[in-house]
Design an enzyme around this catalytic site. Sequence first.
Site, PDB file in Angstrom:
ATOM      1  N   HIS A   1      72.834  28.527  74.751  1.00  0.00           N
ATOM      2  CA  HIS A   1      71.875  27.878  75.492  1.00  0.00           C
ATOM      3  C   HIS A   1      72.292  26.194  75.654  1.00  0.00           C
ATOM      4  O   HIS A   1      71.632  25.155  75.093  1.00  0.00           O
ATOM      5  CB  HIS A   1      70.866  28.184  73.800  1.00  0.00           C
TER       6      HIS A   1
ATOM      7  N   ARG B   1      64.915  34.845  66.827  1.00  0.00           N
ATOM      8  CA  ARG B   1      66.503  34.439  67.597  1.00  0.00           C
ATOM      9  C   ARG B   1      66.841  33.072  68.252  1.00  0.00           C
ATOM     10  O   ARG B   1      66.181  32.217  67.946  1.00  0.00           O
ATOM     11  CB  ARG B   1      65.872  35.055  69.867  1.00  0.00           C
TER      12      ARG B   1
ATOM     13  N   TYR C   1      57.041  31.412  81.053  1.00  0.00           N
ATOM     14  CA  TYR C   1      55.444  30.278  81.385  1.00  0.00           C
ATOM     15  C   TYR C   1      54.203  30.243  82.211  1.00  0.00           C
ATOM     16  O   TYR C   1      53.157  29.849  81.734  1.00  0.00           O
ATOM     17  CB  TYR C   1      56.545  28.729  80.206  1.00  0.00           C
TER      18      TYR C   1
ATOM     19  N   ASN D   1      61.900  34.336  79.762  1.00  0.00           N
ATOM     20  CA  ASN D   1      61.567  33.858  79.843  1.00  0.00           C
ATOM     21  C   ASN D   1      60.020  33.460  80.840  1.00  0.00           C
ATOM     22  O   ASN D   1      60.278  33.295  81.483  1.00  0.00           O
ATOM     23  CB  ASN D   1      62.239  32.863  79.524  1.00  0.00           C
TER      24      ASN D   1
ATOM     25  N   GLU E   1      69.336  31.857  80.452  1.00  0.00           N
ATOM     26  CA  GLU E   1      68.333  30.965  81.175  1.00  0.00           C
ATOM     27  C   GLU E   1      69.648  30.538  82.930  1.00  0.00           C
ATOM     28  O   GLU E   1      70.101  28.482  82.279  1.00  0.00           O
ATOM     29  CB  GLU E   1      67.443  29.698  81.051  1.00  0.00           C
TER      30      GLU E   1
ATOM     31  N   GLU F   1      61.201  34.571  75.624  1.00  0.00           N
ATOM     32  CA  GLU F   1      60.239  33.100  75.090  1.00  0.00           C
ATOM     33  C   GLU F   1      59.095  33.343  75.351  1.00  0.00           C
ATOM     34  O   GLU F   1      59.279  33.536  77.042  1.00  0.00           O
ATOM     35  CB  GLU F   1      60.984  31.727  75.358  1.00  0.00           C
TER      36      GLU F   1
HETATM   37  C1  FCB Z   1      62.497  27.191  78.824  1.00  0.00           C
HETATM   38  C2  FCB Z   1      63.897  26.921  76.915  1.00  0.00           C
HETATM   39  C3  FCB Z   1      64.050  26.637  76.140  1.00  0.00           C
HETATM   40  C4  FCB Z   1      62.920  25.593  76.336  1.00  0.00           C
HETATM   41  C5  FCB Z   1      61.593  26.255  76.752  1.00  0.00           C
HETATM   42  C6  FCB Z   1      60.324  25.142  76.767  1.00  0.00           C
HETATM   43  O1  FCB Z   1      62.863  27.224  79.550  1.00  0.00           O
HETATM   44  O2  FCB Z   1      65.025  28.081  76.938  1.00  0.00           O
HETATM   45  O3  FCB Z   1      64.989  25.684  75.572  1.00  0.00           O
HETATM   46  O4  FCB Z   1      62.792  24.224  76.408  1.00  0.00           O
HETATM   47  O5  FCB Z   1      61.726  26.457  78.061  1.00  0.00           O
END
Ligand code: FCB
Length: 444
Positions: A125, A82, A298, A296, A170, A353
């Site tokens: 992006h 990607r 985290y 995405n 995002e 992500e």
């Molecule tokens: C996301 C972004 C990516 C990177 C990660 C850690 O929000 O899409 O570009 O910065 O976080």
Amino acid sequence: MKKLVLPDAIRALGGDFTFGVATSSFQIEGARELRLDCIWDTFCEQQDTILDQSNGDTACDHYSLWEQDLSMLIELGVDAYRFSIAWPRVVGKDGTLNEVGIQFYENILNFLKQHGKQAFITLYHWDLPQHLEDEGGWLSRDTAYAFADYVGLVVNRLGDQADAYITLNEPFCSGYLGYEIGVHAPGQKNQKAGRQANHILLLAHGLAMQKIRQHAPSVPAGIVLNIHPSYPDSASSADQRAAQMASDYLFHWYLTPILTGSYPALLENLPCDVQPEVVTGDMDIISGKIDFLGLNYYTRAVYRSTNDGWFEEVERNDYPKTEMGWEITPHAFTDLLIGLHQRYVLPPIYITENGAAMADQLESGKVVDVQRIDYFQTHLNALADAIEAGVDIRGYFAWSLMDNFEWALGYSKRFGVVYVDYVTQDRILKDSALAYRDMLYSRS
Ligand code: FCB
């Protein structure tokens, strides 16, 4: 070396589950002189915007080293890559395609095809051409149409050489972080601007989807949203309401219009002068069918209620944290996926992500990033739990192939499975890259 074990529920999906790694143009390419300026170039030149005062002028010099970088990716045994196309690299100010720029991405596509790899192309992006920002940026409807024109040109050219097209990465970050609280480019701090930018971004997504359908009807297309599931700071009803509001304001604000054609009810509670300007027909464009939803993930976020009935984020220390200060909360990943599945009729999901910044140390040519391997393992397990609970998840992309420019944090945070020495531009596979590779090869 610590190993990664492929969870059974994912193994059982065989070839129906795609593994990949992800990057984005501004974060890795460099070669600024070969493209137009974008809002991140300008943002980096301002005082106190980037933690280490760095910029994307050189980054990982991927523009020169792409072949070597892709060879590394092939070695990892992933199914897919990607990456994003830099709008300011492929379209000139006059709106025509820049041959040198588009050729760069065609070379990448050809290379991937030769090695039997899939290409998931992100069309935006965050690198908005600066000249469009000067004319109003994401506050102007013209930008949505300019985006659709750019997408039309690119998709007309690349067509089904791509395996998936992603309109936006995002929009929360572009709209909210960029125009509402100003920690990302272009750095505006205004609630009305934030809400307006979100709407224009969603409109841009809808218009771009139409162009993709027109020029590459057989290629699956969708959008990527980021989500940090919201938890209340306490069991009080005020905090629970605060978490719900945060979730609607920061996440469902994007997903609900796309899947249902209307904004969350919270919109009506906002003062009229901060509401976005919605024109008749916009919501139909925004809610055109998507083939997949990219998510995405985290970490989670915790909120409490404020005196004026709004929400604010609370820093909690209930779990170990990554170098970003983000709590490591794989259970929230499972809960999130199951919760979305219960709330909406979802298209297939790709995790576009997932990953962690850790305090990597390069010693004797090795990076022993055990914590990153643990992060991947616990999140793959969490994903497998969601699959077992019936959520239709088709793939997983590790963020990121290599260390890169982490936006307002510059080069201070390392997310790669490959270590980048920014002085020599050497690449060193971290243990997490080797563990990911071994896990992927264990599938056959
Ligand atoms: C996301 C972004 C990516 C990177 C990660 C850690 O929000 O899409 O570009 O910065 O976080």
